[in-house]
Each structure stands twice: as C-alpha cells, then as structure tokens.
Motif scaffolding. Structure first.
Motif, PDB file in Angstrom:
ATOM      1  N   GLN A 154      -9.885 -31.023  -2.835  1.00 17.63           N
ATOM      2  CA  GLN A 154     -10.433 -30.593  -1.107  1.00 17.63           C
ATOM      3  C   GLN A 154      -9.342 -30.939   0.187  1.00 17.63           C
ATOM      4  OE1 GLN A 154     -12.916 -28.272  -1.004  1.00 17.63           O
ATOM      5  NE2 GLN A 154     -13.488 -28.065  -3.638  1.00 17.63           N
ATOM      6  N   ILE A 155      -9.291 -32.759  -0.319  1.00 17.43           N
ATOM      7  CA  ILE A 155      -8.366 -33.308   0.402  1.00 17.43           C
ATOM      8  C   ILE A 155      -7.121 -32.814   1.219  1.00 17.43           C
ATOM      9  CG2 ILE A 155      -7.187 -35.346   1.389  1.00 17.43           C
ATOM     10  CD1 ILE A 155     -10.160 -36.678  -0.101  1.00 17.43           C
ATOM     11  N   TYR A 156      -6.344 -32.112  -0.293  1.00 19.81           N
ATOM     12  CA  TYR A 156      -4.991 -31.616  -0.591  1.00 19.81           C
ATOM     13  C   TYR A 156      -4.824 -30.342  -1.216  1.00 19.81           C
ATOM     14  CZ  TYR A 156      -4.034 -36.560   0.314  1.00 19.81           C
ATOM     15  OH  TYR A 156      -3.974 -38.184   1.105  1.00 19.81           O
ATOM     16  N   PRO A 157      -5.269 -29.294  -0.466  1.00 18.12           N
ATOM     17  CA  PRO A 157      -5.298 -28.252  -0.954  1.00 18.12           C
ATOM     18  C   PRO A 157      -4.002 -27.235  -1.650  1.00 18.12           C
ATOM     19  CG  PRO A 157      -5.953 -27.952   1.353  1.00 18.12           C
ATOM     20  CD  PRO A 157      -5.694 -29.207   0.429  1.00 18.12           C
ATOM     21  N   PRO A 158      -4.062 -26.611  -2.160  1.00 20.96           N
ATOM     22  CA  PRO A 158      -2.638 -26.557  -2.995  1.00 20.96           C
ATOM     23  C   PRO A 158      -1.310 -25.416  -1.914  1.00 20.96           C
ATOM     24  CG  PRO A 158      -4.109 -24.840  -4.199  1.00 20.96           C
ATOM     25  CD  PRO A 158      -4.906 -26.524  -3.604  1.00 20.96           C
ATOM     26  N   LEU A 159      -0.342 -25.277  -1.920  1.00 15.13           N
ATOM     27  CA  LEU A 159       0.222 -24.384  -1.202  1.00 15.13           C
ATOM     28  C   LEU A 159       0.982 -23.394  -1.923  1.00 15.13           C
ATOM     29  CD1 LEU A 159       3.580 -26.824  -0.942  1.00 15.13           C
ATOM     30  CD2 LEU A 159       1.688 -26.740   0.785  1.00 15.13           C
ATOM     31  N   PRO A 160       0.925 -22.568  -0.560  1.00 13.18           N
ATOM     32  CA  PRO A 160       1.310 -21.007  -1.311  1.00 13.18           C
ATOM     33  C   PRO A 160       1.754 -20.817  -2.833  1.00 13.18           C
ATOM     34  CG  PRO A 160       1.686 -21.333   1.431  1.00 13.18           C
ATOM     35  CD  PRO A 160       1.647 -22.474   0.682  1.00 13.18           C
ATOM     36  N   GLU A 161       2.654 -21.686  -3.583  1.00 15.01           N
ATOM     37  CA  GLU A 161       4.356 -21.299  -3.858  1.00 15.01           C
ATOM     38  C   GLU A 161       2.922 -21.538  -5.520  1.00 15.01           C
ATOM     39  OE1 GLU A 161       5.471 -25.481  -2.190  1.00 15.01           O
ATOM     40  OE2 GLU A 161       4.787 -23.149  -1.704  1.00 15.01           O
ATOM     41  N   ARG A 162       1.688 -22.190  -5.360  1.00 13.11           N
ATOM     42  CA  ARG A 162       1.309 -22.684  -6.395  1.00 13.11           C
ATOM     43  C   ARG A 162      -0.050 -21.494  -6.494  1.00 13.11           C
ATOM     44  NH1 ARG A 162       4.250 -25.358  -8.874  1.00 13.11           N
ATOM     45  NH2 ARG A 162       4.103 -28.069  -7.666  1.00 13.11           N
ATOM     46  N   THR A 163      -0.422 -20.762  -5.466  1.00 13.17           N
ATOM     47  CA  THR A 163      -1.644 -19.447  -4.954  1.00 13.17           C
ATOM     48  C   THR A 163      -0.830 -17.843  -5.373  1.00 13.17           C
ATOM     49  OG1 THR A 163      -1.897 -20.285  -3.147  1.00 13.17           O
ATOM     50  CG2 THR A 163      -2.997 -21.364  -3.908  1.00 13.17           C
ATOM     51  N   LYS A 164       0.296 -17.980  -4.887  1.00 16.16           N
ATOM     52  CA  LYS A 164       1.180 -16.891  -5.019  1.00 16.16           C
ATOM     53  C   LYS A 164       0.161 -15.864  -4.136  1.00 16.16           C
ATOM     54  CE  LYS A 164       3.896 -17.845  -8.942  1.00 16.16           C
ATOM     55  NZ  LYS A 164       4.735 -17.316 -10.278  1.00 16.16           N
ATOM     56  N   PRO A 165      -0.045 -16.310  -2.822  1.00 15.78           N
ATOM     57  CA  PRO A 165      -1.135 -14.436  -2.212  1.00 15.78           C
ATOM     58  C   PRO A 165      -0.042 -13.783  -2.024  1.00 15.78           C
ATOM     59  CG  PRO A 165      -0.569 -16.793  -1.241  1.00 15.78           C
ATOM     60  CD  PRO A 165      -0.342 -16.746  -1.896  1.00 15.78           C
ATOM     61  N   LEU A 166      -0.630 -11.956  -2.134  1.00 13.01           N
ATOM     62  CA  LEU A 166       0.391 -11.452  -2.053  1.00 13.01           C
ATOM     63  C   LEU A 166       0.294 -10.883  -1.007  1.00 13.01           C
ATOM     64  CD1 LEU A 166      -0.770  -9.059  -4.988  1.00 13.01           C
ATOM     65  CD2 LEU A 166       1.821 -10.776  -4.315  1.00 13.01           C
ATOM     66  N   TYR A 167       1.769  -9.962  -0.460  1.00 12.17           N
ATOM     67  CA  TYR A 167       2.088  -9.473   1.424  1.00 12.17           C
ATOM     68  C   TYR A 167       1.058  -8.672   2.353  1.00 12.17           C
ATOM     69  CZ  TYR A 167       4.280  -7.480   5.229  1.00 12.17           C
ATOM     70  OH  TYR A 167       4.807  -7.064   6.646  1.00 12.17           O
ATOM     71  N   SER A 214      -2.716 -29.806  -7.049  1.00  9.31           N
ATOM     72  CA  SER A 214      -2.739 -29.100  -7.455  1.00  9.31           C
ATOM     73  C   SER A 214      -2.412 -28.386  -8.385  1.00  9.31           C
ATOM     74  CB  SER A 214      -1.186 -28.894  -7.184  1.00  9.31           C
ATOM     75  OG  SER A 214      -0.583 -29.241  -5.779  1.00  9.31           O
ATOM     76  N   LEU A 215      -3.619 -29.328  -9.673  1.00  6.45           N
ATOM     77  CA  LEU A 215      -3.986 -28.729 -10.743  1.00  6.45           C
ATOM     78  C   LEU A 215      -5.014 -27.234 -10.859  1.00  6.45           C
ATOM     79  CD1 LEU A 215      -3.595 -29.440 -13.783  1.00  6.45           C
ATOM     80  CD2 LEU A 215      -5.860 -30.815 -13.433  1.00  6.45           C
ATOM     81  N   SER A 216      -4.432 -26.276 -11.555  1.00  5.91           N
ATOM     82  CA  SER A 216      -5.269 -25.018 -11.524  1.00  5.91           C
ATOM     83  C   SER A 216      -7.241 -25.168 -11.228  1.00  5.91           C
ATOM     84  CB  SER A 216      -4.836 -24.449 -12.735  1.00  5.91           C
ATOM     85  OG  SER A 216      -5.704 -22.812 -12.326  1.00  5.91           O
ATOM     86  N   TYR A 217      -7.431 -24.809 -10.163  1.00  8.49           N
ATOM     87  CA  TYR A 217      -9.034 -24.840 -10.383  1.00  8.49           C
ATOM     88  C   TYR A 217      -9.838 -24.846 -11.402  1.00  8.49           C
ATOM     89  CZ  TYR A 217      -9.823 -20.508  -9.899  1.00  8.49           C
ATOM     90  OH  TYR A 217     -10.646 -18.674 -10.354  1.00  8.49           O
ATOM     91  N   LEU A 218      -9.282 -24.021 -12.693  1.00 11.57           N
ATOM     92  CA  LEU A 218      -9.583 -23.496 -13.265  1.00 11.57           C
ATOM     93  C   LEU A 218      -9.624 -24.528 -15.036  1.00 11.57           C
ATOM     94  CD1 LEU A 218      -8.535 -19.684 -14.185  1.00 11.57           C
ATOM     95  CD2 LEU A 218     -10.657 -20.634 -13.978  1.00 11.57           C
ATOM     96  N   PHE A 276       3.561 -14.764 -17.722  1.00  6.97           N
ATOM     97  CA  PHE A 276       2.850 -16.321 -18.883  1.00  6.97           C
ATOM     98  C   PHE A 276       3.286 -17.857 -18.270  1.00  6.97           C
ATOM     99  CE2 PHE A 276       2.518 -11.984 -20.624  1.00  6.97           C
ATOM    100  CZ  PHE A 276       1.358 -12.762 -21.675  1.00  6.97           C
ATOM    101  N   ASP A 277       3.592 -17.875 -17.242  1.00  6.36           N
ATOM    102  CA  ASP A 277       3.850 -19.120 -16.905  1.00  6.36           C
ATOM    103  C   ASP A 277       3.686 -20.560 -17.324  1.00  6.36           C
ATOM    104  OD1 ASP A 277       4.884 -21.148 -15.383  1.00  6.36           O
ATOM    105  OD2 ASP A 277       5.332 -20.507 -13.671  1.00  6.36           O
ATOM    106  N   PRO A 278       3.914 -21.324 -18.100  1.00  6.09           N
ATOM    107  CA  PRO A 278       2.691 -22.022 -18.838  1.00  6.09           C
ATOM    108  C   PRO A 278       2.675 -23.745 -17.629  1.00  6.09           C
ATOM    109  CG  PRO A 278       4.950 -22.402 -19.455  1.00  6.09           C
ATOM    110  CD  PRO A 278       5.094 -21.504 -18.938  1.00  6.09           C
ATOM    111  N   ASN A 279       2.895 -22.856 -16.049  1.00  5.61           N
ATOM    112  CA  ASN A 279       2.980 -24.583 -15.908  1.00  5.61           C
ATOM    113  C   ASN A 279       1.339 -24.624 -14.994  1.00  5.61           C
ATOM    114  OD1 ASN A 279       2.418 -26.268 -13.443  1.00  5.61           O
ATOM    115  ND2 ASN A 279       4.520 -24.992 -12.446  1.00  5.61           N
ATOM    116  N   PRO A 280       0.459 -26.036 -15.340  1.00  4.07           N
ATOM    117  CA  PRO A 280      -0.720 -25.734 -14.943  1.00  4.07           C
ATOM    118  C   PRO A 280      -1.370 -25.699 -13.623  1.00  4.07           C
ATOM    119  CG  PRO A 280       0.131 -27.870 -15.926  1.00  4.07           C
ATOM    120  CD  PRO A 280       1.339 -26.873 -16.376  1.00  4.07           C
ATOM    121  N   LEU A 281      -0.096 -26.190 -12.835  1.00  6.27           N
ATOM    122  CA  LEU A 281      -0.296 -26.492 -11.660  1.00  6.27           C
ATOM    123  C   LEU A 281      -0.481 -25.323 -10.453  1.00  6.27           C
ATOM    124  CD1 LEU A 281       2.263 -28.617 -10.781  1.00  6.27           C
ATOM    125  CD2 LEU A 281      -0.698 -29.192 -11.096  1.00  6.27           C
TER     126      LEU A 281
END
Length: 553
Positions: free
Chosen positions: A443-456, A494-498, A214-219
């Motif tokens: 597209q030029i500045y793709p979001p960093l992993p802390e924004r996308t949260k890929p799992l291990y 870094s705004l969420s693509y959605l 429920f993180d409200p951060n739009p990024l």
C-alpha cells in the motif's frame, strides 16, 4: 450522455421489493424459523441447484459487475486464465474441505478448529473472520445515497426474517437480474459495433487479447502462473474454508448435493467470466479512440461500465436501471451471505459454547438479532466508505489478507495428522504477521507500471488538452517513497497481490509443521475421546462409537 429516467428507478425498486417479499415468504410461509438450525442452516434441506446459484451470485459482487470489465479494458483478457483457477478451486473445495465439514455436521467452520486443535484456535479463527468479513460489509461504487441505504435496509430485512433459505432463494432471483444486466450491455454493444467480429478485431489490434503470459516472475501483477497458482490459493480460502460459502453448501440435504452444488457453480463462474470479458472488450472497441477515464469524463476505472450503459442504452428506458439493479444485486448477494455467516459464527462460536442453558427458540431469536446488528454494521460501513474513501479501501485490502493464514490453519489440520495446537497457533501468527507486512508495504510502495503492465489508452478522438496519467508516467509520491527502501519496494513489496494469500497459507503450514515436530505431535486420541459426544446422535451413544479418524487423515 443519458440520465436515469422514471422507468430506471421503477426497475431498481422492483428488484428490491421482490427481494424483500422472498424474505417475508420464508419468514411466515415457507416453513418459518423454529430453531437456530432452521435460521442458520435452512434445516440442512437445500438441494444442489439453488445453492449453486447462490454461490455464483455471492461471487458476482458489484466489484465483478463494475471492476472486471474495467480490468480487461485496462490490462487485457489475460484475466480469462482465471477459468483454470476456478476449476482447481472447486476441485480442492469439493474433494478436500467439503467431506470433512459435511461429515462433522457443524454449523460454523471454526468448530472444526476446536475439535482438531483447541478452543483458543477456534476463538482466534472466529475473531479473524468477524474482523475480515464485517470490514467488508459496505455498499460502494455508487453515489446514490438513498439507494445505498435502501439496499442495506432491504438486505437486513430479508436476512433477519428469512434466514439462510431467504438468502439462498433471493440469490437465485438476483443472479437472473445480474445475467440480464450483463446480457443487455453485450447485445447492445454488438449492435452498436455492427457485429462481434469488429469488437474482437479492435481488441486484437489494441493488444487486449493477451491471453497467455508465462513469465515466472512473481512480481508481475498478472501472468499465467500468478493467476493459476496465486489465484487458486486466494479463492480456495473463500470457497474452501470461508464461512460465507461453506455454510451454504453444507446446508444441502446430503453430501452428493453439496458436491454437486460446487460443480454446478463452476459453470456459473465460467459464464460470469465470459460475460465480464465480452463487456470489457466491448468497452475498448467503443472507446478505443477516446478513453473516458483519461479524458476525465469519469474519475475512476470502475465507473466505465455505468458510463457505457448510459451512453449506449439511453434510448431504452428501464434498461440502464436493469444494469444498475444487476450491480446492486451482486452487492445484496455478497452482503446478505456475509450477514448470515457472521450471525452463524457469533451464535455458534461466541454465544452457544458459553451459554449452554439457552433453548433452540432463544438461539433462533438471538440469531435474528445478530443478523439485524450486522445489517446495521453494513449501513454504517457504507457511511464510513463515503467519508474515509481511499483510507478505508487500504484497510480493507489489509484485512483481506487474513484469508491466507486461515486457509493455512485449516489445511494444516486436515492434511497434517501430527500437527498440534501450539504449532497451529504459532503458524497462524507468523502467517498473519508476514501477510500484514507485505500487504502494508504494497500500500505504501505501489508497484511500478512495468509490474502491472497497463495497456495503451488513446484520446486522439476526444479533442482535449490534458488528462489523467498515461501508462508511462509515475506519480511523484511513488518515486519519493521508493528512494527510502528501494530493495524492499522493488522486490518484496512488488509481489503480485495474488500471491499474498499464497504466502500467508504456506508460511502458516510450514511454521506449523516445524513447531509441531519440535513440541510433540497432536494428542489426537485424547481429542477424539473428548469430543466423541458431538458426533453421536441421541440414543446411539452407548451402541456405537463414531470413528473420527477422518479428522486427522
């Protein structure tokens, strides 16, 4: 690792053959295509169930079959929150947009823009739709060039001969193939893992059952709020106003069947989401100790599902072919609906208004010609995709942002009775510019992993010395780019693509309202009088004038 056998190719070829036969049937046996309305709108005689299955099939593209399980494998089951989004999308589409479009009796949704505002906005909407949709007419994700060409040819064949009826009934067949393909993978994975309990247990301990954030951060890429709010705007732009979807449910024989088709389709969307989620969790359970992507056994995440199929179903001839047929069925459904929609808007918005002397038979033949033309575009786009690769994908992502401003334009007309043509046009331009700005920047500045949260992902059981980037490594080019405009890169881009569609929609509406109030409200009574003849059947014109107030309320 297994390979395709003769039986796999037979299953795939059978899917294409049956699709072509359905097109032939509706061209020569099932009523024919006597008028452009028969070809483009199936004579407005469709019932709810086949239309609902067609809507579901178009949603379930190759991206869904291949990409959604990989998404859950990489980022977890928070994707399941889309179940709430789909419910809101169907509710908005059925209760806000459908009543207006169905009551108007139009073929192209962009006819509404002329009735509500002016012919120039209709032209703008049509051109944007053609650019957006034609740019997506490609069959990607596969290396079998023969199969790609065959798919494009068969799709063009049944679209050109059978019209919308062939598209809908072929979708009904194809959705069965897709469900069968998903089911075969799920059943075999459960057997291999000795029960679904082990799959769920592995997913839980691997952090894949992350349903709520429920993180409200739009990024942040995916949270409850980005999926529910941003996803609702994104998919309403498709189900509510996109010609490809709207054309089918307004082809129903009455408004009850049109609404019912959307609500039945909702059940189909939920079923697809469940299947894709189970496949994604099965992927993780089977490869939790040796990730094929990190181990360089596949070059992209969307190749994980074909890899899994050939791995666990190699002893069952024909079943891998069934899964590939299901992926191609998703592509066929999406492309065929796009071809038919493009033919509809081209004929109704670009040809019919300027060549009024054309007969219905001539318009029907032109519609078939347009389907043939856009089918050729489909095959050409597949060739471009193989040559340009990532460059084309970036361009398609940008074109996809057109949906938000177009949704805002329609919402402005339907929900704001005082909005005028000037406000709508300025709002559309502003929404489009802002959407392009944030889209190109992302597209030029793709979001960093802390924004996308890929799992291990683990390679402990692989016996390899090196692999792909882990979730903590950042590409050097990304670091370099972010040193140029750090504030924009870390926030705006870094705004969420959605939220891209949400942003375009809201800016279009807000700017449209402000400009409309500054320039004077819509002269709606003159517009009603001007287009009165459109809604009155022959023989009733002098008896009773149709009430068009629903256009402005």
């Amino acid at each position: 690792m297994g390979r395709f056998t003769v039986w796999d190719y037979v299953v795939f070829a059978a899917m294409l053959l049956i699709s072509a036969i359905i097109g032939l049937y509706y061209a020569f046996v099932g009523g024919g295509q006597k008028t452009s309305k028969d070809f483009l709108m199936a004579g407005r005689s469709m019932s709810a169930l086949p239309v609902a299955l067609s809507l579901t099939a178009s949603f379930m593209s190759a991206v869904t079959v291949l990409g959604t399980p990989a998404e859950i494998y990489r980022y977890g089951a928070i994707f399941c929150v889309f179940a709430i989004t789909y419910g809101l999308v169907v509710l908005c589409s059925a209760e806000i947009f459908l009543p207006v479009f169905y009551k108007l009796g139009i073929t192209s949704t962009y006819e509404y823009l002329e009735l509500r505002f002016n012919k120039y906005l209709r032209l703008c909407g049509t051109v944007l739709f053609i650019i957006q949709t034609a740019s997506k007419l490609q069959i990607t994700g596969f290396d079998l060039w023969g199969a790609v060409v065959a798919t494009g040819v068969v799709c063009t064949f049944y679209c050109t001969l059978g019209g919308l009826k062939a598209v809908v009934w072929t979708d009904v067949f194809q959705v069965g193939i897709m469900v069968a393909g998903f089911s075969s993978v799920i059943i075999r994975a459960v057997v291999v893992q000795e029960g679904i309990g082990r799959i769920v247990n592995d997913s839980y301990h691997g952090g894949r059952l992350n349903f709520w954030d429920f993180d409200p951060n739009p990024l942040q890429r995916h949270t409850f709020w980005t999926i529910v709010i941003g996803g609702t705007f994104t998919w309403t732009g498709i189900y509510g106003v996109n010609q490809s979807q709207v054309q089918r449910y307004i082809a129903c024989k009455n408004r009850f069947h049109a609404k019912l088709s959307l609500y039945i389709n909702l059940v189909g969307l939920w079923a697809i989401l469940v299947c894709a989620t189970l496949c994604g969790l099965a992927l993780y359970s089977i490869y939790k100790d040796c990730d094929p992507w990190t181990a360089n056994k596949v070059s992209a995440l969307d190749q994980l599902m074909p890899y899994l199929v050939l791995d666990i179903l190699r002893d069952f001839p024909g079943v891998p072919g069934l899964f590939v047929a299901s992926a191609y069925s998703g592509t066929l459904s999406t492309v065929s609906s796009s071809i038919n929609a493009l033919a509809a808007v081209t004929v109704e918005d670009l040809i019919k208004p300027y060549f009024k002397s054309l007969s219905e038979k001539q318009l029907s033949r032109i519609s078939m010609g347009m389907s043939l033309f856009y089918g050729g575009v489909c095959i050409a786009m597949a060739a471009l995709a193989s040559l340009l690769g990532a460059l084309l994908q970036a361009a398609l992502s940008i074109f996809g942002m057109v949906g938000g401003p177009l949704l805002g334009l329609f919402a402005l007309g339907i929900l704001c009775s005082f909005a005028n043509g000037i406000g709508a046009f300025v709002g559309l331009v502003c929404g489009f510019v802002i959407s392009l700005w944030v889209g190109i920047g992302s597209q030029i500045y793709p979001p960093l992993p802390e924004r996308t949260k890929p799992l291990y992902l683990s390679t402990a059981g692989c016996n390899i010395s090196s692999g792909n980037l882990t979730s903590t490594e950042i590409p050097l080019t990304t670091i370099f780019n972010r040193t140029i405009l750090p504030a924009l890169a870390d926030n705006w881009y870094s705004l969420s693509y959605l939220y891209f569609s949400t942003l375009g929609t809201l800016i279009t509406i807000v700017v449209g309202i402000i400009i409309s109030l500054l320039t004077g409200t819509s002269s709606r009574f003159l517009m009603r009088k001007k287009f009165q003849h459109v809604f009155i059947p022959k023989g009733q014109k002098k008896k009773k004038k149709k009430n068009l107030s629903f256009l402005y309320n």
